[in-house]
Design a protein around this motif. Structure first.
Motif, PDB file in Angstrom:
ATOM      1  N   THR A  77       0.809  -1.222   0.000  1.00 26.14           N
ATOM      2  CA  THR A  77       0.000   0.000   0.000  1.00 26.14           C
ATOM      3  C   THR A  77       0.839   1.268   0.000  1.00 26.14           C
ATOM      4  OG1 THR A  77      -0.139  -0.063   2.416  1.00 26.14           O
ATOM      5  CG2 THR A  77      -1.918  -1.132   1.188  1.00 26.14           C
ATOM      6  N   LEU A  78       2.156   1.126   0.064  1.00 29.88           N
ATOM      7  CA  LEU A  78       3.046   2.279   0.105  1.00 29.88           C
ATOM      8  C   LEU A  78       3.980   2.236  -1.103  1.00 29.88           C
ATOM      9  CD1 LEU A  78       3.880   4.737   1.831  1.00 29.88           C
ATOM     10  CD2 LEU A  78       5.523   3.254   2.969  1.00 29.88           C
ATOM     11  N   ASN A  79       4.158   3.393  -1.733  1.00 29.87           N
ATOM     12  CA  ASN A  79       5.020   3.468  -2.908  1.00 29.87           C
ATOM     13  C   ASN A  79       5.780   4.792  -2.902  1.00 29.87           C
ATOM     14  OD1 ASN A  79       6.195   2.719  -5.335  1.00 29.87           O
ATOM     15  ND2 ASN A  79       4.538   3.592  -6.550  1.00 29.87           N
ATOM     16  N   LYS A  80       6.508   5.058  -1.830  1.00 35.43           N
ATOM     17  CA  LYS A  80       7.270   6.301  -1.731  1.00 35.43           C
ATOM     18  C   LYS A  80       8.337   6.324  -2.813  1.00 35.43           C
ATOM     19  CE  LYS A  80       7.012   6.997   3.269  1.00 35.43           C
ATOM     20  NZ  LYS A  80       7.820   7.011   4.507  1.00 35.43           N
ATOM     21  N   ALA A  81       8.415   7.408  -3.537  1.00 36.83           N
ATOM     22  CA  ALA A  81       9.428   7.639  -4.568  1.00 36.83           C
ATOM     23  C   ALA A  81       9.508   6.492  -5.570  1.00 36.83           C
ATOM     24  CB  ALA A  81      10.795   7.889  -3.920  1.00 36.83           C
ATOM     25  N   GLY A  82       8.399   5.809  -5.802  1.00 38.23           N
ATOM     26  CA  GLY A  82       8.377   4.714  -6.756  1.00 38.23           C
ATOM     27  C   GLY A  82       9.116   3.461  -6.297  1.00 38.23           C
ATOM     28  N   MET A  83       9.362   3.348  -5.001  1.00 35.03           N
ATOM     29  CA  MET A  83      10.139   2.231  -4.466  1.00 35.03           C
ATOM     30  C   MET A  83       9.260   1.111  -3.901  1.00 35.03           C
ATOM     31  SD  MET A  83      13.180   3.299  -5.062  1.00 35.03           S
ATOM     32  CE  MET A  83      14.356   2.472  -4.056  1.00 35.03           C
ATOM     33  N   GLY A  84       7.961   1.193  -4.076  1.00 38.64           N
ATOM     34  CA  GLY A  84       7.041   0.237  -3.481  1.00 38.64           C
ATOM     35  C   GLY A  84       7.301  -1.215  -3.853  1.00 38.64           C
ATOM     36  N   ALA A  85       7.429  -1.494  -5.137  1.00 41.10           N
ATOM     37  CA  ALA A  85       7.619  -2.882  -5.571  1.00 41.10           C
ATOM     38  C   ALA A  85       8.954  -3.439  -5.095  1.00 41.10           C
ATOM     39  CB  ALA A  85       7.524  -2.973  -7.097  1.00 41.10           C
ATOM     40  N   LEU A  86       9.998  -2.639  -5.194  1.00 42.52           N
ATOM     41  CA  LEU A  86      11.315  -3.076  -4.737  1.00 42.52           C
ATOM     42  C   LEU A  86      11.305  -3.366  -3.234  1.00 42.52           C
ATOM     43  CD1 LEU A  86      14.534  -2.970  -5.745  1.00 42.52           C
ATOM     44  CD2 LEU A  86      14.476  -1.153  -4.067  1.00 42.52           C
ATOM     45  N   MET A  87      10.741  -2.446  -2.462  1.00 39.57           N
ATOM     46  CA  MET A  87      10.712  -2.618  -1.010  1.00 39.57           C
ATOM     47  C   MET A  87       9.779  -3.745  -0.585  1.00 39.57           C
ATOM     48  SD  MET A  87      12.883  -0.867   0.645  1.00 39.57           S
ATOM     49  CE  MET A  87      12.180  -1.076   2.274  1.00 39.57           C
TER      50      MET A  87
END
Length: 98
Positions: free
Chosen positions: A65-75
């Motif tokens: 549910t979180l995608n800070k700076a487009g890093m959601g999938a990686l994180m």
């Protein structure tokens, strides 16, 4: 006898407690050993954030549910296998870095 059994139980539970430093070892590649870097030049610096803020972010990434700076999938991939206790321990460890 009861005291010995309780002591052994407590020792076993303590040894199973999540180790925040070990849990965050893989994070250093992007965030830096002291979490002083903006991961991939995109994310906010994690060092200096409160344990509750870090925990909330990690839970958001895990839930997708979180995608800070487009890093959601990686994180999400990085935290997917972490239990709630692991996340709590990692957040506490990171927040305690001076």
């Amino acid at each position: 006898m009861k005291k010995i059994a309780l002591a052994m139980l407590f020792a076993g539970v303590s040894m199973m407690a999540a180790d925040g430093k070990a849990l965050t070892a893989k994070c250093a590649a992007c965030h830096g050993a002291s979490f002083e870097k903006a991961a991939l030049g995109k994310s906010a610096i994690v060092k200096g954030q409160s344990a509750s803020a870090i925990e909330a972010s990690l839970n958001g990434y895990k839930a997708g549910t979180l995608n800070k700076a487009g890093m959601g999938a990686l994180m999400k991939g990085q935290v997917a296998a972490m239990s709630d206790a692991d996340i709590k321990a990692a957040a506490a460890y990171i927040a305690g870095i001076k």
